[in-house]
Design an enzyme around this catalytic site. Sequence first.
Site, short mmCIF file in Angstrom:
data_model
loop_
_atom_site.label_atom_id
_atom_site.label_comp_id
_atom_site.label_asym_id
_atom_site.label_seq_id
_atom_site.Cartn_x
_atom_site.Cartn_y
_atom_site.Cartn_z
CG HIS A 170 -2.33 0.44 0.89
ND1 HIS A 170 -2.61 1.56 0.14
CD2 HIS A 170 -3.53 -0.10 1.20
CE1 HIS A 170 -3.91 1.70 0.01
NE2 HIS A 170 -4.51 0.70 0.64
CG ASP A 172 -3.53 5.60 -2.63
OD1 ASP A 172 -2.88 5.20 -1.65
OD2 ASP A 172 -3.54 6.78 -3.02
#
Length: 438
Positions: free
Chosen positions: A409, A413
Amino acid sequence: MAQVLEFKLPDLGEGLTEAEIVRWLVQVGDVVAVDQPVVEVETAKAMVEVPCPYGGVVTARFGEEGTELPVGAPLITVAVGAPASGGPAEGSGNVLVGYGTSEAPARRRRVRPAQSPPAARVTAAAPAAAAPVPAAPAASVTAGGPVPVISPLVRRLAREGGLDLRELKGSGPDGLILRVDVENALRAAVAAPEPSPAPASAPVPSAFTGGQRVPLKGVRGAVADKLSRSRREIPDATCWVDADATELMRARAAMNAAGGPKISLLALLARICTAALARFPELNSTVDLQAREIVRFDQVHLGFAAQTERGLVVPVVRDAHARDAEGLTAEFARLTDVARDGRLTPAELTGGTFTLNNYGVFGVDGSTPIINHPEAAMLGVGRIVPKPWVHEGELAVRQVVQLSLTFDHRVCDGGTAGGFLRYVADCVEQPAVLLRTL
């Protein structure tokens, strides 16, 4: 006059610091040529034959088959002819890929005792052909200083067994603690009689007793270390989608019916991956923690999970983005065969930028795979099975597959990850989408 040279376990590269002797390829008294393989060892990466940089007569071997040796430990001694210049004899200087025949770096070198420890097996030739091997005295122990141990492997063995090395008396020179000392102490602890019932306030022993202990070493140990590091360092997330793979299976059948080399399903999935990574390069990257930077790669070096008798390995297809379906099929087949034989080189096991994991071969539909550190993403593919599916407004039986993407992450995104996975699913459902990138 012959000169006896000692050949030590070379620097293994890739952070590897030890190897297990699998099979000796020479006997004491054998004549060896320069760069002739003398021993087969297994590391956490692969099995490899180690060549000796000297030519001459083998005068001694160190270590039984099945024992582990640290980098810098002696392997064999070789009696070689004196050089014409009268100076020290030189080796070939040749190296294996990732396995230099030079000595280990100074920081990895260990102090050898004045004589060979009882735990090591030394097979020597007749005295006339042998010569003493120079050795440095063992380190002495000082109050509050480090405990003298023959190798890091012995220190780790004691730590895993819950032993305090300061309570052991070493049988080696100057009290050096050998592997046999730790093993004897562990056996004695297991064979010790059960203590009398303790009062309720007595602490519960923290060490596990009984059962079977399987050492985490070799491939299994390397996998454990890498997966643990991935979990510690990477904030991962997973998204998944079901896709209708009927058209992809039909396209593959048509390709193979047209003649020529057969195309594997894995190769088609790899071709889809490389096309998707061209659109979403954020996922073909890694995170440089020290520089606090995301490093995006120009090439796609595609790793793929391969199950072998020695455990799970991840060979890497170099420049997968530049290969067509036939080339990918051939390279997957070659690397899979080499992996099953345990002959993958460190170069074939490292340097991946993205991993494709076809866990559907194990008969499962889905998974949340752990990212292959230090990469940033992994695509998982489940089994392709007939399922009810709404196709063109009608309920039909279609070939359905579950696709999952686990991603770092930090590099992107959910929108980017979802876009990548959706593009992969679109290509699976409509292979003609790939024509845009061919």
